[in-house]
Design a protein around this motif. Structure first.
Motif, PDB file in Angstrom:
ATOM      1  N   LEU A  66      34.123  38.998  40.249  1.00  0.00           N
ATOM      2  CA  LEU A  66      34.849  39.881  41.144  1.00  0.00           C
ATOM      3  C   LEU A  66      34.030  40.171  42.404  1.00  0.00           C
ATOM      4  O   LEU A  66      32.806  39.999  42.415  1.00  0.00           O
ATOM      5  CB  LEU A  66      35.202  41.172  40.408  1.00  0.00           C
ATOM      6  CG  LEU A  66      36.215  40.994  39.267  1.00  0.00           C
ATOM      7  CD1 LEU A  66      36.334  42.275  38.454  1.00  0.00           C
ATOM      8  CD2 LEU A  66      37.570  40.562  39.798  1.00  0.00           C
ATOM      9  N   PRO A  67      34.674  40.573  43.496  1.00  0.00           N
ATOM     10  CA  PRO A  67      33.947  40.822  44.743  1.00  0.00           C
ATOM     11  C   PRO A  67      32.734  41.723  44.550  1.00  0.00           C
ATOM     12  O   PRO A  67      32.815  42.798  43.955  1.00  0.00           O
ATOM     13  CB  PRO A  67      35.021  41.488  45.617  1.00  0.00           C
ATOM     14  CG  PRO A  67      36.295  40.852  45.154  1.00  0.00           C
ATOM     15  CD  PRO A  67      36.133  40.720  43.662  1.00  0.00           C
ATOM     16  N   ARG A  74      30.794  40.861  48.656  1.00  0.00           N
ATOM     17  CA  ARG A  74      31.226  42.250  48.524  1.00  0.00           C
ATOM     18  C   ARG A  74      32.385  42.514  49.486  1.00  0.00           C
ATOM     19  O   ARG A  74      32.500  41.880  50.537  1.00  0.00           O
ATOM     20  CB  ARG A  74      30.053  43.163  48.857  1.00  0.00           C
ATOM     21  CG  ARG A  74      30.322  44.639  48.664  1.00  0.00           C
ATOM     22  CD  ARG A  74      29.199  45.499  49.225  1.00  0.00           C
ATOM     23  NE  ARG A  74      27.904  45.114  48.709  1.00  0.00           N
ATOM     24  CZ  ARG A  74      26.859  44.792  49.445  1.00  0.00           C
ATOM     25  NH1 ARG A  74      26.964  44.788  50.764  1.00  0.00           N
ATOM     26  NH2 ARG A  74      25.709  44.470  48.900  1.00  0.00           N
ATOM     27  N   VAL A  82      39.581  45.292  46.857  1.00  0.00           N
ATOM     28  CA  VAL A  82      39.172  44.328  45.829  1.00  0.00           C
ATOM     29  C   VAL A  82      40.384  43.551  45.339  1.00  0.00           C
ATOM     30  O   VAL A  82      40.352  42.313  45.219  1.00  0.00           O
ATOM     31  CB  VAL A  82      38.479  45.046  44.656  1.00  0.00           C
ATOM     32  CG1 VAL A  82      38.233  44.085  43.501  1.00  0.00           C
ATOM     33  CG2 VAL A  82      37.159  45.669  45.118  1.00  0.00           C
ATOM     34  N   VAL A 110      41.348  46.195  38.048  1.00  0.00           N
ATOM     35  CA  VAL A 110      41.568  45.303  39.190  1.00  0.00           C
ATOM     36  C   VAL A 110      42.798  44.435  38.961  1.00  0.00           C
ATOM     37  O   VAL A 110      43.619  44.241  39.870  1.00  0.00           O
ATOM     38  CB  VAL A 110      40.327  44.429  39.449  1.00  0.00           C
ATOM     39  CG1 VAL A 110      40.608  43.413  40.558  1.00  0.00           C
ATOM     40  CG2 VAL A 110      39.122  45.284  39.822  1.00  0.00           C
ATOM     41  N   THR A 192      27.907  47.601  45.229  1.00  0.00           N
ATOM     42  CA  THR A 192      29.188  47.344  44.569  1.00  0.00           C
ATOM     43  C   THR A 192      29.389  48.306  43.403  1.00  0.00           C
ATOM     44  O   THR A 192      30.484  48.828  43.187  1.00  0.00           O
ATOM     45  CB  THR A 192      29.248  45.881  44.081  1.00  0.00           C
ATOM     46  OG1 THR A 192      29.161  45.011  45.213  1.00  0.00           O
ATOM     47  CG2 THR A 192      30.524  45.599  43.316  1.00  0.00           C
TER      48      THR A 192
END
Length: 271
Positions: A66-67, A74, A82, A110, A192
């Motif tokens: 994930l980002p 990021r 996100v 998410v 993050t």
């Protein structure tokens, strides 16, 4: 792209997806209908290593970082940003059919947010150990973890992080797995981590659940302290087409703790 081997066959390939002004890293492998995996906050894409080989025998997997995790850039702007970055990455995969989303913990939030903001992108949702909103004690826990990490670093709160993932009895019986997971947690990008804690401490999408028009399977570990079963019960009740399954003996990361039980729980739903 360069080929790498997972812990078991089949072979997985590293991907770098240009998405919404940034890069999203992933591993892909397997054959069949597509499935995208979303990992938890206290982990990375390797948290699916114990179930990925089996899932790849029936599905074409895309295991995201994930980002802000691993090699993924990021993104600022909270869970909404996100989700938008992830949606752009999935569109960049140019899939022939909408994928199943499978998310655990933070990844479940998410996945849910992505489905809310991007209707039609997913065919089904598997949401493991997440919810639509935290109670005030749950919100306070994220604020506390973030404050502790700012004071002591991620290593300084790693015992707390492991407790949120695994019950003490499980930790005592599986020390090697716990140390492996601890190392993965400590490697998380601090910025993050803090941004995710801030987002989760204010999250409330209960009034948006009716927008999710695809079937959902909501799973929760019986002993999950990070996202207690009541959160999953509320989530399943709020979604238009959802089934709730409580996993006996499990905590926050059932795919790591009891991979066979996890796979059996989702097998019929994902096809």
């Amino acid at each position: 792209m360069s080929a790498v081997m997972n812990a078991s066959t089949p072979q997985f390939t590293e991907m770098r997806l240009q998405a919404d002004g940034g890069v999203v890293a992933a591993r892909s492998g397997g054959e069949g209908a597509p499935m995208v995996l979303f990992h938890s906050l206290l982990a990375d894409d390797t948290s699916f290593d114990r179930v990925a080989p089996a899932l790849a025998r029936t599905h074409k997997l895309f295991i995201l970082n994930l980002p802000g995790f691993g090699a993924s850039d990021r993104v600022d702007g909270g869970l909404e940003a996100v989700a938008d970055r992830v949606a752009a990455a999935i569109r960049a995969m140019d899939l022939e059919q909408p994928p199943v989303f499978l998310g655990n913990g933070y990844g479940g939030f998410v996945a849910l947010m992505t489905a809310i903001r991007h209707p039609g992108l997913a065919s089904k949702l598997v949401l493991a150990d997440c919810g639509a909103a935290f109670s005030e004690p749950g919100r306070a826990a994220f604020r506390g973890m973030s404050a502790g990490a700012k004071e002591k670093g991620l290593a300084g709160i790693s015992d707390l992080a492991m407790r949120r993932l695994f019950a003490p009895s499980y930790q005592a019986a599986h020390p090697e797995l716990i140390e492996e997971r601890r190392a993965r947690f400590v490697a998380v990008d601090p910025q993050t981590f803090h941004a995710a804690c801030a987002a989760l401490s204010t999250l409330d999408v209960r009034d948006q659940l009716a927008k999710v028009a695809v079937p959902a399977l909501v799973l929760v570990g019986e002993h999950d302290e990070a996202t207690p079963p009541a959160m999953s019960t509320e989530l399943a009740a709020g979604l238009p087409d959802a089934k709730l399954v409580v996993l006996p003996g499990c905590a926050h990361v059932p795919q790591l703790q009891e991979p066979e039980q996890f796979l059996e729980a989702i097998r019929e739903f994902v096809g």
